[in-house]
Design a protein around this motif. Structure first.
Motif, PDB file in Angstrom:
ATOM      1  N   SER A   1       2.016  -8.022  -9.599  1.00  0.00           N
ATOM      2  CA  SER A   1       2.343  -7.542  -8.258  1.00  0.00           C
ATOM      3  C   SER A   1       2.090  -6.053  -8.102  1.00  0.00           C
ATOM      4  N   ASN A   2       1.640  -5.703  -6.924  1.00  0.00           N
ATOM      5  CA  ASN A   2       1.546  -4.289  -6.547  1.00  0.00           C
ATOM      6  C   ASN A   2       2.901  -3.596  -6.589  1.00  0.00           C
ATOM      7  N   LEU A   3       3.952  -4.407  -6.610  1.00  0.00           N
ATOM      8  CA  LEU A   3       5.304  -3.831  -6.589  1.00  0.00           C
ATOM      9  C   LEU A   3       5.779  -3.409  -7.976  1.00  0.00           C
ATOM     10  N   LYS A   4       4.969  -3.755  -9.000  1.00  0.00           N
ATOM     11  CA  LYS A   4       5.397  -3.420 -10.360  1.00  0.00           C
ATOM     12  C   LYS A   4       5.649  -1.920 -10.490  1.00  0.00           C
ATOM     13  N   ASN A   5       6.859  -1.596 -10.992  1.00  0.00           N
ATOM     14  CA  ASN A   5       7.298  -0.205 -11.206  1.00  0.00           C
ATOM     15  C   ASN A   5       7.456   0.608  -9.921  1.00  0.00           C
ATOM     16  N   LYS A   6       7.316  -0.064  -8.780  1.00  0.00           N
ATOM     17  CA  LYS A   6       7.583   0.645  -7.524  1.00  0.00           C
ATOM     18  C   LYS A   6       9.101   0.723  -7.298  1.00  0.00           C
TER      19      LYS A   6
ATOM     20  N   GLY B   1      12.145   5.839  10.056  1.00  0.00           N
ATOM     21  CA  GLY B   1      10.818   5.825  10.665  1.00  0.00           C
ATOM     22  C   GLY B   1      10.339   7.217  11.025  1.00  0.00           C
ATOM     23  N   GLN B   2      11.282   8.059  11.452  1.00  0.00           N
ATOM     24  CA  GLN B   2      10.928   9.448  11.775  1.00  0.00           C
ATOM     25  C   GLN B   2      10.672  10.270  10.523  1.00  0.00           C
ATOM     26  N   GLN B   3      11.441   9.977   9.463  1.00  0.00           N
ATOM     27  CA  GLN B   3      11.376  10.791   8.239  1.00  0.00           C
ATOM     28  C   GLN B   3      10.248  10.384   7.303  1.00  0.00           C
ATOM     29  N   LYS B   4       9.694   9.192   7.495  1.00  0.00           N
ATOM     30  CA  LYS B   4       8.889   8.627   6.407  1.00  0.00           C
ATOM     31  C   LYS B   4       7.603   9.407   6.133  1.00  0.00           C
ATOM     32  N   GLN B   5       7.264   9.476   4.847  1.00  0.00           N
ATOM     33  CA  GLN B   5       6.005  10.054   4.382  1.00  0.00           C
ATOM     34  C   GLN B   5       5.071   8.886   4.043  1.00  0.00           C
ATOM     35  N   ASN B   6       5.165   8.399   2.816  1.00  0.00           N
ATOM     36  CA  ASN B   6       4.321   7.280   2.411  1.00  0.00           C
ATOM     37  C   ASN B   6       5.107   5.986   2.232  1.00  0.00           C
ATOM     38  N   GLN B   7       6.380   6.026   2.568  1.00  0.00           N
ATOM     39  CA  GLN B   7       7.192   4.822   2.380  1.00  0.00           C
ATOM     40  C   GLN B   7       6.727   3.698   3.305  1.00  0.00           C
ATOM     41  N   PHE B   8       6.741   2.493   2.767  1.00  0.00           N
ATOM     42  CA  PHE B   8       6.451   1.293   3.563  1.00  0.00           C
ATOM     43  C   PHE B   8       7.792   0.765   4.073  1.00  0.00           C
ATOM     44  N   LEU B   9       7.913   0.709   5.380  1.00  0.00           N
ATOM     45  CA  LEU B   9       9.225   0.480   5.996  1.00  0.00           C
ATOM     46  C   LEU B   9       9.258  -0.896   6.672  1.00  0.00           C
ATOM     47  N   VAL B  10      10.181  -1.737   6.207  1.00  0.00           N
ATOM     48  CA  VAL B  10      10.301  -3.102   6.730  1.00  0.00           C
ATOM     49  C   VAL B  10      11.652  -3.269   7.421  1.00  0.00           C
ATOM     50  N   GLY B  11      11.614  -3.698   8.687  1.00  0.00           N
ATOM     51  CA  GLY B  11      12.845  -3.978   9.410  1.00  0.00           C
ATOM     52  C   GLY B  11      13.019  -5.468   9.639  1.00  0.00           C
ATOM     53  N   PHE B  12      14.225  -5.875   9.964  1.00  0.00           N
ATOM     54  CA  PHE B  12      14.496  -7.253  10.384  1.00  0.00           C
ATOM     55  C   PHE B  12      14.910  -7.236  11.847  1.00  0.00           C
TER      56      PHE B  12
ATOM     57  N   GLN C   1      10.482 -14.860  -1.772  1.00  0.00           N
ATOM     58  CA  GLN C   1       9.325 -14.784  -2.672  1.00  0.00           C
ATOM     59  C   GLN C   1       8.045 -14.535  -1.872  1.00  0.00           C
ATOM     60  N   LYS C   2       7.872 -15.294  -0.770  1.00  0.00           N
ATOM     61  CA  LYS C   2       6.664 -15.150   0.051  1.00  0.00           C
ATOM     62  C   LYS C   2       6.622 -13.789   0.750  1.00  0.00           C
ATOM     63  N   LEU C   3       7.773 -13.349   1.228  1.00  0.00           N
ATOM     64  CA  LEU C   3       7.821 -12.057   1.913  1.00  0.00           C
ATOM     65  C   LEU C   3       7.514 -10.922   0.945  1.00  0.00           C
ATOM     66  N   ILE C   4       8.037 -11.010  -0.262  1.00  0.00           N
ATOM     67  CA  ILE C   4       7.777  -9.966  -1.265  1.00  0.00           C
ATOM     68  C   ILE C   4       6.287  -9.956  -1.629  1.00  0.00           C
ATOM     69  N   GLU C   5       5.693 -11.156  -1.749  1.00  0.00           N
ATOM     70  CA  GLU C   5       4.244 -11.221  -2.017  1.00  0.00           C
ATOM     71  C   GLU C   5       3.449 -10.603  -0.867  1.00  0.00           C
ATOM     72  N   LEU C   6       3.880 -10.903   0.348  1.00  0.00           N
ATOM     73  CA  LEU C   6       3.199 -10.367   1.526  1.00  0.00           C
ATOM     74  C   LEU C   6       3.296  -8.836   1.565  1.00  0.00           C
ATOM     75  N   ILE C   7       4.498  -8.334   1.312  1.00  0.00           N
ATOM     76  CA  ILE C   7       4.699  -6.881   1.305  1.00  0.00           C
ATOM     77  C   ILE C   7       3.835  -6.244   0.217  1.00  0.00           C
ATOM     78  N   ALA C   8       3.757  -6.913  -0.940  1.00  0.00           N
ATOM     79  CA  ALA C   8       2.963  -6.374  -2.057  1.00  0.00           C
ATOM     80  C   ALA C   8       1.484  -6.231  -1.690  1.00  0.00           C
ATOM     81  N   THR C   9       0.984  -7.136  -0.848  1.00  0.00           N
ATOM     82  CA  THR C   9      -0.436  -7.036  -0.451  1.00  0.00           C
ATOM     83  C   THR C   9      -0.673  -5.945   0.588  1.00  0.00           C
ATOM     84  N   ARG C  10       0.381  -5.477   1.220  1.00  0.00           N
ATOM     85  CA  ARG C  10       0.213  -4.516   2.317  1.00  0.00           C
ATOM     86  C   ARG C  10       0.457  -3.068   1.901  1.00  0.00           C
ATOM     87  N   ILE C  11       1.075  -2.865   0.754  1.00  0.00           N
ATOM     88  CA  ILE C  11       1.422  -1.476   0.386  1.00  0.00           C
ATOM     89  C   ILE C  11       0.241  -0.790  -0.290  1.00  0.00           C
TER      90      ILE C  11
END
Lengths: 232, 232
Positions: free
Chosen positions: A17-22, A147-158, A222-232
């Motif tokens: 996963s792209n999320l490894k060590n993130k 959202g106002q403060q973010k630099q490179n963070q990937f921000l997910v809301g519900f 699991q699917k959402l985490i995989e999806l997020i991993a492909t987008r970061i």
């Protein structure tokens, strides 16, 4: 057979996963806003979705901080758990992590409002200071602030909605400067709040929407985490 | 040695509880009153005290109905569990049992107030129908209603207070026509709401008060059930 092995190897490589060590921060549960030492305004979030996301992110190799408000779910393995009660406490906890975080997933149901006044003693039913009216004030909007403060963070809301699911999610994505909004319909019985299952629509800024039909929250996570991993 | 055996037999005989085969209704947890499909007014009761009382009463041989509001405690053995959410649902459940009940222990934290209006959709933060003020109306007073209706039932109330513990408990005993009020100070850290321990003062109409110092709720529940058994 050799091709099968190559395919298998390839798929194993892809599955790292792209999320490894993130550093991933996930909020879960529902905040509570005290009226007095006994009463509060709460919401129906069980924390199941956020905890499932935290577990899935940890399995994907991320360093996960789970900021949890009033959930009774068992602690996921390999996750740093930060318990909070109110929206303000959640904001403080999230902001303490934000600078060094790669992904923030705001799965908690954060109270939009809190009582203007919190009494330091239990209000008696027949006392002069009775509870006939509770005046509320707006809580900080944690997602919008990030959202106002973010630099490179990937921000997910519900977005937990009961009407016009996708329209509200689109609006939320833009208004909060989020990178992804996961919308679910909390008016449908058997999914959403307190259920073990959910069904969501994922809205992103530059991508087609992704519809994930009804499934156990652990599977969806699991699917959402995989999806997020492909987008970061 | 013969005297020891007689003493032992005697104490065994004494220990057969008056509650054996009695019908006991115990309420536990905290009611929630919906503002909309997402938000509610709740309280800090975990249900631990009520569940411990239900278990102790069942061990004493009583037929126990546990009417439980929003608790995450594990179901006690040998107890009939009736889940409810709101004060009105709790009242309906208690009144359905009342005629055939010998002892009622109202350990639940019942909301005194509920929102005048419950919206059928989630109120949006920035909509016209915003939540700046919530108007509340009084809920039915279950304990007082039972106090008026009671025939031979032994009626036990709880008083969760933050000030003037015994005075409020005495007032409650008379005002509600209860037979016993168990008072605890919810302002003290480490006891009461959500804690595993509690400390209580027991007030009865014609008996001296009984002070039960800080102890695990399971231990206190055992003592309270023994005390109730001697009074019925």
């Amino acid at each position: 057979e050799i091709f099968d092995k190559i395919t298998l190897l390839e798929s194993c490589r892809l599955s790292e996963s792209n999320l490894k060590n993130k550093n991933v921060v996930i909020t879960a549960g529902g905040t509570r806003e005290a009226i007095d030492p006994v009463r509060y305004i709460g919401n129906n979030s069980s924390g199941k979705m956020g905890y499932a996301l935290a577990q899935a992110a940890a399995y994907a190799g991320a360093h996960v901080t789970l900021i949890s408000a009033n959930s009774h779910q068992p602690k996921p393995n390999g996750v740093k758990l930060v318990p909070v009660t109110t929206a303000k406490e959640m904001q403080t906890a999230v902001e303490a992590e934000f600078a060094k975080t790669d992904v923030v997933i705001m799965a908690a149901a954060v109270a939009d409002y809190r009582p203007e006044e919190t009494f330091d003693h239990k209000i008696k039913k027949d006392s002069a200071e009775s509870l006939e009216k509770i005046t509320l004030v707006k809580n900080p909007d944690i997602l919008a602030t990030l959202g106002q403060q973010k630099q490179n963070q990937f921000l997910v809301g519900f977005a937990a909605e009961t009407t016009e699911l996708e329209a509200f999610a689109q609006t939320k994505l833009k208004a909060k400067n989020a990178d992804m909004v996961i919308a679910n319909d909390v008016s449908q019985a058997g999914i959403g709040f307190n259920s073990d299952e959910n069904a969501v629509v994922v809205i992103s800024a530059d991508e087609a929407k992704v519809v994930l039909p009804k499934a156990p929250k652990t599977v969806l996570a699991q699917k959402l985490i995989e999806l997020i991993a492909t987008r970061i």
